[in-house]
Write a protein that holds these residues in place. Structure first.
Motif, PDB file in Angstrom:
ATOM      1  N   HIS A 127      33.509  24.770  23.582  1.00 38.65           N
ATOM      2  CA  HIS A 127      33.976  23.985  22.441  1.00 38.65           C
ATOM      3  C   HIS A 127      33.213  24.384  21.176  1.00 38.65           C
ATOM      4  O   HIS A 127      32.003  24.165  21.087  1.00 38.65           O
ATOM      5  CB  HIS A 127      33.775  22.485  22.689  1.00 38.65           C
ATOM      6  CG  HIS A 127      34.182  22.009  24.041  1.00 38.65           C
ATOM      7  ND1 HIS A 127      35.407  22.327  24.603  1.00 38.65           N
ATOM      8  CD2 HIS A 127      33.524  21.253  24.961  1.00 38.65           C
ATOM      9  CE1 HIS A 127      35.482  21.754  25.804  1.00 38.65           C
ATOM     10  NE2 HIS A 127      34.358  21.122  26.041  1.00 38.65           N
ATOM     11  N   SER A 128      33.906  24.959  20.200  1.00 46.30           N
ATOM     12  CA  SER A 128      33.262  25.274  18.924  1.00 46.30           C
ATOM     13  C   SER A 128      33.058  24.024  18.086  1.00 46.30           C
ATOM     14  O   SER A 128      32.174  23.984  17.228  1.00 46.30           O
ATOM     15  CB  SER A 128      34.097  26.301  18.147  1.00 46.30           C
ATOM     16  OG  SER A 128      34.130  27.543  18.830  1.00 46.30           O
ATOM     17  N   PHE A 129      33.886  22.990  18.329  1.00 40.32           N
ATOM     18  CA  PHE A 129      33.775  21.722  17.617  1.00 40.32           C
ATOM     19  C   PHE A 129      33.733  20.591  18.643  1.00 40.32           C
ATOM     20  O   PHE A 129      34.204  20.744  19.771  1.00 40.32           O
ATOM     21  CB  PHE A 129      34.962  21.532  16.657  1.00 40.32           C
ATOM     22  CG  PHE A 129      35.011  22.557  15.565  1.00 40.32           C
ATOM     23  CD1 PHE A 129      34.365  22.343  14.355  1.00 40.32           C
ATOM     24  CD2 PHE A 129      35.679  23.758  15.749  1.00 40.32           C
ATOM     25  CE1 PHE A 129      34.388  23.301  13.355  1.00 40.32           C
ATOM     26  CE2 PHE A 129      35.710  24.721  14.754  1.00 40.32           C
ATOM     27  CZ  PHE A 129      35.061  24.489  13.554  1.00 40.32           C
ATOM     28  N   VAL A 141      39.627  21.422  16.220  1.00 35.71           N
ATOM     29  CA  VAL A 141      39.280  21.821  17.587  1.00 35.71           C
ATOM     30  C   VAL A 141      39.480  23.320  17.739  1.00 35.71           C
ATOM     31  O   VAL A 141      40.483  23.869  17.268  1.00 35.71           O
ATOM     32  CB  VAL A 141      40.143  21.071  18.636  1.00 35.71           C
ATOM     33  CG1 VAL A 141      39.952  21.661  20.034  1.00 35.71           C
ATOM     34  CG2 VAL A 141      39.822  19.588  18.640  1.00 35.71           C
ATOM     35  N   LEU A 142      38.524  23.978  18.368  1.00 31.60           N
ATOM     36  CA  LEU A 142      38.676  25.371  18.798  1.00 31.60           C
ATOM     37  C   LEU A 142      38.000  25.487  20.158  1.00 31.60           C
ATOM     38  O   LEU A 142      36.777  25.550  20.255  1.00 31.60           O
ATOM     39  CB  LEU A 142      38.043  26.334  17.781  1.00 31.60           C
ATOM     40  CG  LEU A 142      37.940  27.809  18.199  1.00 31.60           C
ATOM     41  CD1 LEU A 142      39.288  28.364  18.630  1.00 31.60           C
ATOM     42  CD2 LEU A 142      37.352  28.653  17.085  1.00 31.60           C
ATOM     43  N   PHE A 154      42.698  31.519  27.213  1.00 32.14           N
ATOM     44  CA  PHE A 154      43.412  31.249  25.961  1.00 32.14           C
ATOM     45  C   PHE A 154      42.547  30.407  25.027  1.00 32.14           C
ATOM     46  O   PHE A 154      41.553  29.792  25.430  1.00 32.14           O
ATOM     47  CB  PHE A 154      44.750  30.566  26.229  1.00 32.14           C
ATOM     48  CG  PHE A 154      44.667  29.163  26.804  1.00 32.14           C
ATOM     49  CD1 PHE A 154      44.886  28.053  26.020  1.00 32.14           C
ATOM     50  CD2 PHE A 154      44.386  28.971  28.149  1.00 32.14           C
ATOM     51  CE1 PHE A 154      44.819  26.768  26.543  1.00 32.14           C
ATOM     52  CE2 PHE A 154      44.324  27.694  28.694  1.00 32.14           C
ATOM     53  CZ  PHE A 154      44.530  26.594  27.890  1.00 32.14           C
ATOM     54  N   LEU A 155      42.939  30.414  23.762  1.00 25.49           N
ATOM     55  CA  LEU A 155      42.329  29.554  22.760  1.00 25.49           C
ATOM     56  C   LEU A 155      43.241  28.359  22.527  1.00 25.49           C
ATOM     57  O   LEU A 155      44.451  28.519  22.343  1.00 25.49           O
ATOM     58  CB  LEU A 155      42.141  30.298  21.439  1.00 25.49           C
ATOM     59  CG  LEU A 155      41.308  31.579  21.476  1.00 25.49           C
ATOM     60  CD1 LEU A 155      41.250  32.196  20.082  1.00 25.49           C
ATOM     61  CD2 LEU A 155      39.908  31.331  22.010  1.00 25.49           C
ATOM     62  N   GLN A 156      42.663  27.165  22.539  1.00 26.45           N
ATOM     63  CA  GLN A 156      43.399  25.964  22.154  1.00 26.45           C
ATOM     64  C   GLN A 156      42.802  25.461  20.840  1.00 26.45           C
ATOM     65  O   GLN A 156      41.596  25.214  20.745  1.00 26.45           O
ATOM     66  CB  GLN A 156      43.302  24.871  23.211  1.00 26.45           C
ATOM     67  CG  GLN A 156      44.129  23.656  22.851  1.00 26.45           C
ATOM     68  CD  GLN A 156      44.076  22.544  23.879  1.00 26.45           C
ATOM     69  OE1 GLN A 156      43.851  21.394  23.534  1.00 26.45           O
ATOM     70  NE2 GLN A 156      44.279  22.876  25.141  1.00 26.45           N
ATOM     71  N   ILE A 157      43.656  25.350  19.821  1.00 26.05           N
ATOM     72  CA  ILE A 157      43.196  25.043  18.474  1.00 26.05           C
ATOM     73  C   ILE A 157      43.988  23.846  17.941  1.00 26.05           C
ATOM     74  O   ILE A 157      45.198  23.765  18.128  1.00 26.05           O
ATOM     75  CB  ILE A 157      43.378  26.269  17.551  1.00 26.05           C
ATOM     76  CG1 ILE A 157      42.740  27.514  18.186  1.00 26.05           C
ATOM     77  CG2 ILE A 157      42.774  26.002  16.173  1.00 26.05           C
ATOM     78  CD1 ILE A 157      43.064  28.818  17.481  1.00 26.05           C
ATOM     79  N   TRP A 158      43.288  22.923  17.290  1.00 25.92           N
ATOM     80  CA  TRP A 158      43.925  21.761  16.681  1.00 25.92           C
ATOM     81  C   TRP A 158      43.622  21.744  15.184  1.00 25.92           C
ATOM     82  O   TRP A 158      42.502  22.042  14.762  1.00 25.92           O
ATOM     83  CB  TRP A 158      43.392  20.446  17.253  1.00 25.92           C
ATOM     84  CG  TRP A 158      43.601  20.222  18.715  1.00 25.92           C
ATOM     85  CD1 TRP A 158      43.958  21.131  19.666  1.00 25.92           C
ATOM     86  CD2 TRP A 158      43.438  18.977  19.401  1.00 25.92           C
ATOM     87  NE1 TRP A 158      44.030  20.532  20.900  1.00 25.92           N
ATOM     88  CE2 TRP A 158      43.713  19.215  20.773  1.00 25.92           C
ATOM     89  CE3 TRP A 158      43.084  17.697  18.994  1.00 25.92           C
ATOM     90  CZ2 TRP A 158      43.642  18.199  21.729  1.00 25.92           C
ATOM     91  CZ3 TRP A 158      43.017  16.683  19.941  1.00 25.92           C
ATOM     92  CH2 TRP A 158      43.295  16.942  21.294  1.00 25.92           C
TER      93      TRP A 158
END
Length: 286
Positions: A31-33, A51-52, A133-137
């Protein structure tokens, strides 16, 4: 040796070791954030980027049906496959509604506007392979939007020529009519429209080569911008990049960087300085 062009910009690395990490057996997630049970007050959001997560999901597992509201959510597939199903559809019963069912592979992006509420599942239905995969919000420009999905494939060859714009703002903007929402025209042709002053780019940079990202992607509505750069963990640690020609801003796999003090139209140089090509993600926000 290249030199800094964006002298006014503040670039702060976010090292992979400072990310949150969750290991659930079936899911290995960084989690980057701040996300789920991991909270760090220094990493809550960056502009509209919220979110990343860099996720690996093992075969025959995944995220069962779950709801979302009032976020723009997208998955960028790095390897393996990920199957998206709308909660209204039972497995094997997709039929003519196949637009709400999609098995994604490398190069595919699945985009969801949560809006007033939507539910979906994301499962790795492959028998043996892990999906990465990347999940980004992103935070939308207003709440209560109509839920919507988009899925699009982006060619590998194009990403090897320069940064490809994956997402750009809905061209009609925050006050789009229902018809304009249905038309879903992005500010940058060929990209997926997002309900935010936000752009995403992706590039695959050959070793010892350099790409430039145009801040704002020629679509941003605000002049003053923030850019987050992420180097996914795709090459077993062999990929490495340098930002803006600065030797003190060299990123290894899993690292990111916060870039403040840039304006639309500025050119951000991204150099691949490792022994292999580097797949780089750029997230550009007001």
């Amino acid at each position: 040796m290249s030199k800094s062009v964006l002298r006014q910009a503040k670039i702060t690395p976010h090292r992979s070791s400072t990310r949150g990490h969750s290991e659930h057996g079936w899911l290995n997630s960084y989690h980057s954030f701040s996300f789920a049970d991991w909270y760090n007050p220094n990493f809550t959001h960056f502009g509209s980027l919220r979110v990343l997560n860099e996720d690996r999901v093992k075969a025959n597992s995944g995220f069962p049906t779950h709801p979302h509201r009032d976020f723009e959510i997208f998955s960028y597939i790095l390897s393996g496959e990920l199957t998206h199903r709308d909660s209204m559809l039972a497995k094997g019963k997709e039929g003519a509604q196949s637009d709400k069912f999609y098995r994604m592979h490398r190069g595919d992006v699945q985009f969801t506007t949560g809006g007033t509420g939507i539910a979906h599942s994301e499962m790795n239905e492959h028998k043996t392979d892990t999906v990465h995969f990347l999940q980004i919000w992103a935070i939308p420009w207003k709440r209560g939007l109509a839920p919507r999905y988009h899925t699009k494939h982006f060619e590998e060859d194009d990403k090897r020529k320069g940064f490809v714009t994956i997402l750009s703002p809905l061209k009609a903007g925050e006050d789009a009519t229902a018809h304009q929402e249905t038309e879903a025209e992005p500010a940058i042709a060929g990209s997926i429209p997002i309900h935010a002053d936000f752009a995403m780019g992706a590039g695959i940079i050959a070793a010892q080569s350099k790409f430039e990202w145009t801040v704002g992607a020629k679509a941003g509505q605000e002049t003053k911008r923030k850019v987050y750069v992420h180097l996914p963990m795709t090459k077993n640690g062999r990929a490495k990049i340098r930002l803006d020609g600065r030797e003190d801003v060299e990123l290894a796999e899993g690292d990111g960087a916060f870039i403040d003090g840039v304006n639309a139209g500025d050119k951000l140089a991204v150099e691949s300085i490792g022994g292999v090509e580097a797949e780089v993600i750029v997230l550009d926000t007001a």
